[in-house]
Design a protein around this motif. Structure first.
Motif, short mmCIF file in Angstrom:
data_model
loop_
_atom_site.label_atom_id
_atom_site.label_comp_id
_atom_site.label_asym_id
_atom_site.label_seq_id
_atom_site.Cartn_x
_atom_site.Cartn_y
_atom_site.Cartn_z
N ASP A 336 0.83 -1.39 0.05
CA ASP A 336 0.48 -0.16 -0.21
C ASP A 336 0.91 1.38 -0.16
N VAL A 337 1.97 0.96 0.32
CA VAL A 337 2.84 2.26 -0.03
C VAL A 337 4.45 2.36 -1.07
N LEU A 338 4.24 3.27 -2.01
CA LEU A 338 5.26 2.92 -2.57
C LEU A 338 6.66 4.37 -2.30
N MET A 339 7.80 4.34 -2.22
CA MET A 339 8.96 5.41 -1.54
C MET A 339 9.64 5.10 -1.84
N ILE A 340 9.79 6.82 -2.85
CA ILE A 340 11.24 7.05 -3.06
C ILE A 340 11.90 8.11 -2.99
N CYS A 341 12.80 8.10 -2.33
CA CYS A 341 13.38 9.16 -1.51
C CYS A 341 14.93 8.86 -1.91
N PRO A 342 15.72 10.29 -1.21
CA PRO A 342 17.03 10.19 -1.51
C PRO A 342 17.52 9.26 -0.33
N ARG A 343 18.71 8.55 -0.46
CA ARG A 343 19.54 7.55 0.50
C ARG A 343 19.44 8.61 1.98
N ASP A 344 19.53 9.83 1.48
CA ASP A 344 20.58 10.70 2.99
C ASP A 344 18.92 10.60 4.17
N GLU A 345 19.86 9.90 5.27
CA GLU A 345 18.77 9.98 6.51
C GLU A 345 17.69 10.73 6.60
N SER A 346 18.75 12.37 6.48
CA SER A 346 17.98 13.23 7.12
C SER A 346 16.25 13.33 5.84
N LYS A 347 16.86 13.52 4.19
CA LYS A 347 15.55 13.06 3.76
C LYS A 347 14.25 12.04 4.14
N PHE A 348 15.28 10.94 3.80
CA PHE A 348 13.85 10.25 5.03
C PHE A 348 13.02 10.73 6.20
N LYS A 349 14.10 11.13 7.29
CA LYS A 349 13.41 11.42 8.39
C LYS A 349 12.17 12.76 7.98
N ASP B 301 -3.66 8.63 -3.78
CA ASP B 301 -3.08 9.35 -3.13
C ASP B 301 -1.86 9.37 -3.13
N THR B 302 -0.98 10.57 -2.86
CA THR B 302 0.30 11.07 -2.45
C THR B 302 0.74 11.67 -1.55
N LEU B 303 2.23 11.78 -1.25
CA LEU B 303 3.00 12.70 -0.60
C LEU B 303 4.21 12.97 -1.41
N ILE B 304 3.94 14.59 -2.13
CA ILE B 304 5.03 14.40 -3.31
C ILE B 304 6.01 16.07 -2.37
N ASP B 305 6.96 15.66 -2.14
CA ASP B 305 7.95 16.45 -2.15
C ASP B 305 9.21 17.56 -3.18
N THR B 306 10.19 18.32 -2.78
CA THR B 306 10.78 18.71 -4.03
C THR B 306 11.08 17.76 -4.52
N THR B 307 10.36 17.45 -5.94
CA THR B 307 9.89 17.12 -7.25
C THR B 307 9.02 17.77 -8.08
N ARG B 308 10.27 18.31 -9.77
CA ARG B 308 9.42 18.62 -10.79
C ARG B 308 9.46 18.30 -11.34
N ASP B 309 8.42 18.47 -13.23
CA ASP B 309 8.43 18.19 -14.13
C ASP B 309 8.59 16.98 -14.50
N SER B 310 7.82 16.22 -13.90
CA SER B 310 7.71 14.78 -13.95
C SER B 310 6.61 14.27 -13.75
N ASP B 318 -5.66 2.31 -3.29
CA ASP B 318 -5.39 2.41 -1.85
C ASP B 318 -4.08 2.05 -1.70
N LYS B 319 -3.14 2.89 -3.05
CA LYS B 319 -1.36 3.31 -2.57
C LYS B 319 -0.61 4.54 -2.35
N LEU B 320 -0.40 4.71 -1.54
CA LEU B 320 0.00 5.59 -1.14
C LEU B 320 1.57 6.31 -1.59
N ILE B 321 1.37 7.18 -2.80
CA ILE B 321 2.80 7.51 -3.46
C ILE B 321 3.52 8.13 -2.60
N VAL B 322 4.57 7.82 -2.46
CA VAL B 322 5.70 8.88 -1.58
C VAL B 322 6.92 9.57 -2.58
#
Lengths: 364, 364
Positions: A336-349, B301-310, B318-322
């Motif tokens: 129920d979740v897809l997360m794409i995030c820089p590996r940098d721990e502060s970004k994950f937090k 459902d999304t949580l999108i941050d510092t993401t551009r031109d995508s 029922d899936k959150l896309i981060v």
């Protein structure tokens, strides 16, 4: 096996650090994040089966997780699951377990360990802990396990040994503790490692139930006083109600801060059994085997190209994961979740914070 | 509505260009990629319902997709679905439809259109096509629709108008065609647009069935000769066997290359009804509404941050896309594929190639 030897596995941690694989309802200790077929708590339980009698293994957990503990450890008697109604850090957890075990056996020697650490050399672990327990059973001292540091890790606490006060026990060395140090910065960590006087704080303790109870009474009387009436209720139908009542008033404090940093009776057994507290995606990344592009990949089916230094994990079977052109990213996919995030721990937090702020806490 | 007016919707295209949302088993014309509740083929059918009698709408498709056509257009009589056993480009498709319709009605005027284009001004579309059909019905000429170019697009073909030979029909202008040009490079496209003589080639044609049959006989006799015996089989139980047999021998060739570029009878109706051939993720991205960070987002459902031109599309409910820290990426998530790839079209094409090379074609 010595019938006076007891084990307490602390399994109350909540798990946002491996989110979205770990959840509030499924913290890290119940995960098989390494994909080896057993959860952390199962691996921990199996290790202690070689050290203490099966009936002497106790698990302290949050009431929310007692069913999960039972599911993961079906051989553990349900009366050996001690449930905490509120999270109050490690000192109350240990006070409960120690007074409870002392009630059963005043001569008990106990090892207390987190449920979610990774140990690579299990035989050495068993030898070292067994040795420490035998030694501790004859002493009125508080023992902790200190790990030989292999790098200037900034994610762990450190224990400084008194090089003048040490003793050798069956080939193991125990040092008097000089100081406990919180997570250092990089420069300080390097100084610690270079000095040869510092060990990583594993959070594993060995002591007699009576010894830790005395120490709690002396250094944390506001905690100990709540548990001292436990003997009237332990093992009775009123135990849970008693615990619920006193936990409400109990301060949240760690055993390190509340007792170990204050007592002059702290000793540390030097250990080198390959210990890792895989507390974050980053620590898992650093610890795990990686491919030739330095990616950590745990997926059913993949097509990965020009992607480097990334963690790519999918819990969904029958899903093809195609990744092209990423560097230093986390790609974590669950049902129920897809997360794409820089590996940098502060970004994950930041992601974890944003989940709460943006009312996505149902996914936590 | 004129009973001599017919429509042929070409719906045989296979769809890797919106992969992984489009599949071999689910090409673009059957998708609702814009999320408006109707597939491209349904939108196309609905438009032509306003122009020709319902019973005069035909769909030509691959035999693999005839069930899908029936599912998307339940009101279309099954005998109006013409199935091609092999993919042979547009000239054989049009030869089949034209000879088939001429067989039913020698006085037929037909509009031929792709099934997967997007039209923003439907009323203007209906007016322009109706006008062109009325005019074409009286002429022995071949008409195409040319779109006023709004940018120097390199993904389309262009039609050069003869500015000296034009005619005005009910407010619409038809020009004699001077040249057809394949997809130009950027500089040439800019020259085309600046000249005022060029229109985008929409792939929509209007002509009498008898006129296009004569043109096919003249310019593509090797194709036409196969279909000229169709009158014996059309409408009989032997029709499909006849088609299967002749398609095997039929060369694959486009109507543009085979007829339109050769004939001196080509005319183009200038049109401005907001036409887009959304053929790729990139063209969808350019066409669609975007958020303030220029992202195209179609997710539950999304949580999108510092993401551009995508482009971020998830078909899973029922899936959150981060997503954090991506720029110029495609993130496309379906039930069985997650693709993360730079938005650059050449990178996407590499993914499609890699799928085949790496034996992942079951996901195509």
């Amino acid at each position: 096996m010595n019938n006076n030897f007891y084990c307490v596995i602390m399994a109350g941690g909540v798990g946002s650090r491996f989110w979205p694989v770990s959840r509030n309802t499924m913290p890290k200790q119940f995960l098989d994040i390494l994909g080896i077929g057993k959860s952390f708590i199962q691996l921990t339980y199996d290790r202690f089966l070689k050290i203490v009698p099966e009936k002497n293994i106790y698990v302290v957990t949050s009431s929310a997780y007692s069913d999960l503990v039972h599911k993961h450890l079906p051989n553990l008697p349900v009366e050996n699951i001690l449930t905490e109604p509120y999270r109050r850090n490690t000192a109350p957890c240990i006070a409960y377990a120690a007074t409870r075990i002392r009630h059963m056996n005043p001569d008990a020697t106990m090892v207390v360990a987190p449920s979610d650490h990774f140990i690579s050399n299990e035989n050495l672990f068993v030898d070292t802990i067994s040795c420490a327990m035998r030694y501790a059973s004859q002493k009125d001292e508080l023992f902790t396990l200190g790990i030989d540091p292999t790098r200037p890790e900034t994610g762990y606490g450190y224990i400084q040994c008194s090089m003048k006060e040490s003793t050798t026990v069956d080939g193991n060395i125990a040092y008097k503790v000089k100081t406990f140090t919180e997570k250092p910065n990089r420069e300080l960590a390097q100084v610690f490692v270079d000095s040869g006087e510092f060990l990583w704080n594993s959070g594993i303790f060995v002591w007699n139930a009576s010894t830790i109870c005395k120490a709690l009474e002396k250094w944390l009387p506001e905690v100990y006083s709540l548990f001292k009436d436990g003997d009237k209720y332990y093992g009775t139908p009123q135990e849970q109600a008693f615990i619920t009542k006193i936990y409400e008033d109990c301060p949240a404090i760690s055993i390190d801060y509340g007792v170990m940093e204050k007592t002059s009776r702290a000793w540390v057994f030097q250990a080198s059994f390959g210990w890792t507290d895989l507390g974050t995606w980053e620590s898992l990344y650093l610890h795990a085997d990686k491919d030739s592009d330095r990616n950590l990949i745990k997926c059913h089916d993949t097509l990965i190209d020009t992607t480097r230094d990334s963690v790519i994990v999918s819990m969904e079977k029958d899903k093809l994961i195609v990744v092209k052109g990423l560097e230093n990213y986390l790609v974590i996919n669950t049902d129920d979740v897809l997360m794409i995030c820089p590996r940098d721990e502060s970004k994950f937090k930041e992601v974890i914070t944003d989940l709460a702020v943006n009312e996505k806490s149902k996914y936590m």
